[in-house]
Scaffold this motif. Structure first.
Motif, PDB file in Angstrom:
ATOM      1  N   GLU A  39      52.499  24.537  33.956  1.00 13.41           N
ATOM      2  CA  GLU A  39      53.911  24.840  33.696  1.00 13.41           C
ATOM      3  C   GLU A  39      54.519  23.760  32.799  1.00 13.41           C
ATOM      4  N   ALA A  40      55.435  24.165  31.916  1.00  9.30           N
ATOM      5  CA  ALA A  40      56.166  23.185  31.104  1.00  9.30           C
ATOM      6  C   ALA A  40      56.922  22.224  32.021  1.00  9.30           C
ATOM      7  N   LYS A  88      61.358  37.704  28.905  1.00  9.72           N
ATOM      8  CA  LYS A  88      62.786  37.357  28.857  1.00  9.72           C
ATOM      9  C   LYS A  88      63.422  37.893  30.130  1.00  9.72           C
ATOM     10  N   GLU A 103      63.687  32.481  29.061  1.00 12.42           N
ATOM     11  CA  GLU A 103      62.526  33.120  28.447  1.00 12.42           C
ATOM     12  C   GLU A 103      61.375  32.156  28.360  1.00 12.42           C
ATOM     13  N   VAL A 105      56.922  31.971  27.005  1.00 15.87           N
ATOM     14  CA  VAL A 105      55.671  32.575  26.532  1.00 15.87           C
ATOM     15  C   VAL A 105      54.578  32.106  27.473  1.00 15.87           C
ATOM     16  N   GLU A 119      49.316  29.532  31.483  1.00 15.71           N
ATOM     17  CA  GLU A 119      50.042  28.399  30.895  1.00 15.71           C
ATOM     18  C   GLU A 119      51.403  28.906  30.438  1.00 15.71           C
ATOM     19  N   PHE A 120      52.468  28.250  30.917  1.00 20.24           N
ATOM     20  CA  PHE A 120      53.824  28.720  30.625  1.00 20.24           C
ATOM     21  C   PHE A 120      54.548  27.759  29.691  1.00 20.24           C
ATOM     22  N   PHE A 121      54.994  28.312  28.574  1.00 26.62           N
ATOM     23  CA  PHE A 121      55.693  27.557  27.529  1.00 26.62           C
ATOM     24  C   PHE A 121      57.179  27.904  27.585  1.00 26.62           C
ATOM     25  N   TYR A 122      58.036  26.917  27.818  1.00 19.94           N
ATOM     26  CA  TYR A 122      59.490  27.165  27.860  1.00 19.94           C
ATOM     27  C   TYR A 122      60.266  25.862  27.858  1.00 19.94           C
ATOM     28  N   THR A 123      61.559  25.969  27.623  1.00 21.57           N
ATOM     29  CA  THR A 123      62.493  24.863  27.851  1.00 21.57           C
ATOM     30  C   THR A 123      63.450  25.283  28.958  1.00 21.57           C
TER      31      THR A 123
ATOM     32  N   MET B   1      53.933  19.642  33.268  1.00 21.52           N
ATOM     33  CA  MET B   1      53.471  18.863  32.112  1.00 21.52           C
ATOM     34  C   MET B   1      54.657  18.531  31.203  1.00 21.52           C
ATOM     35  N   PHE B  77      58.859  27.345  22.047  1.00 19.18           N
ATOM     36  CA  PHE B  77      58.719  27.226  23.500  1.00 19.18           C
ATOM     37  C   PHE B  77      57.631  26.178  23.768  1.00 19.18           C
ATOM     38  N   PRO B  78      58.010  25.026  24.303  1.00 21.09           N
ATOM     39  CA  PRO B  78      57.046  23.923  24.417  1.00 21.09           C
ATOM     40  C   PRO B  78      56.275  23.900  25.728  1.00 21.09           C
ATOM     41  N   LEU B  79      55.108  23.303  25.667  1.00 24.05           N
ATOM     42  CA  LEU B  79      54.298  22.953  26.846  1.00 24.05           C
ATOM     43  C   LEU B  79      53.432  21.772  26.441  1.00 24.05           C
ATOM     44  N   ALA B  84      54.956  27.356  21.397  1.00 20.56           N
ATOM     45  CA  ALA B  84      54.720  28.763  21.045  1.00 20.56           C
ATOM     46  C   ALA B  84      55.857  29.281  20.174  1.00 20.56           C
TER      47      ALA B  84
END
Lengths: 124, 124
Positions: A39-40, A88, A103, A105, A119-123, B1, B77-79, B84
């Motif tokens: 996770e981010a 989203k 939201e 990715v 693997e989760f990409f977000y802010t 992370m 979208f960061p990780l 992404a």
């Protein structure tokens, strides 16, 4: 890089579950028992947790905390043995009643027909 | 992370370039000279090509072939040291005049302030 057929099959099933809000059913049906989750930002209490039980718990905690007013699930977009999904959400926090848009990715890795990594990409 | 600040900085710059259609400027400004590119399907003539010159050539070939009627660029979208971006394009093939919608998710890896890897997730 060629995409094995099973990558897309698993991806389509996951997206179909998630479009119906059945995220926990998706985990139960499609995740490997030793799935790794990245996770981010770690959810409090979930740091470094591994395996399918932790993945179900994480989903349950999130659903307990947030009411989903609407969701968009775009994908799967494949690359080799991985696929991407863009989520989203329009949510209301059950406690604070705060309405939010989130939201992210996700990249899923597939092995022997099961998801072995998310693997989760977000802010925030 | 945790996400290093530079990941988001590079991500924001890339998205800003691409929102203005300046994809080649993005490569020139943000890519490492030995960048590695991974595509769901290789473009004919670009198989296994590496480095910034190949990345510029690939972008140029795509732009030579397709007129972009409109584009949507969502992210970054960061990780950790990756981010992404979700691209959607409405294009017209310059030769066949065929109009198409394409979309893809890209994952970029950042090292020392430069993009060292790009991975494109999509179907045709």
């Amino acid at each position: 890089m060629e995409t094995p057929k099973e990558t897309m099959e698993v991806g389509r099933k996951l997206v179909d579950f998630c479009k119906h809000g059945d995220n926990i059913k998706a985990v139960e049906a499609l995740y490997a028992s030793d799935v790794v989750s990245v996770e981010a930002m770690e959810m409090p209490g979930m740091e470094g947790k591994k395996g399918i039980e932790a993945a179900i718990k994480k989903n349950q905690m999130w659903l307990d905390e947030n009411e989903v007013n609407s969701a968009s699930v775009e994908g799967p977009f494949p690359l080799g043995d991985r696929f991407a999904v863009h989520y989203k959400f329009d949510t209301t926090n059950r406690k604070s009643k705060e309405r939010m848009k989130m939201e992210e990715v996700a990249i899923y890795s597939v092995k022997n027909g099961k998801i072995v990594k998310e693997e989760f990409f977000y802010t925030m």
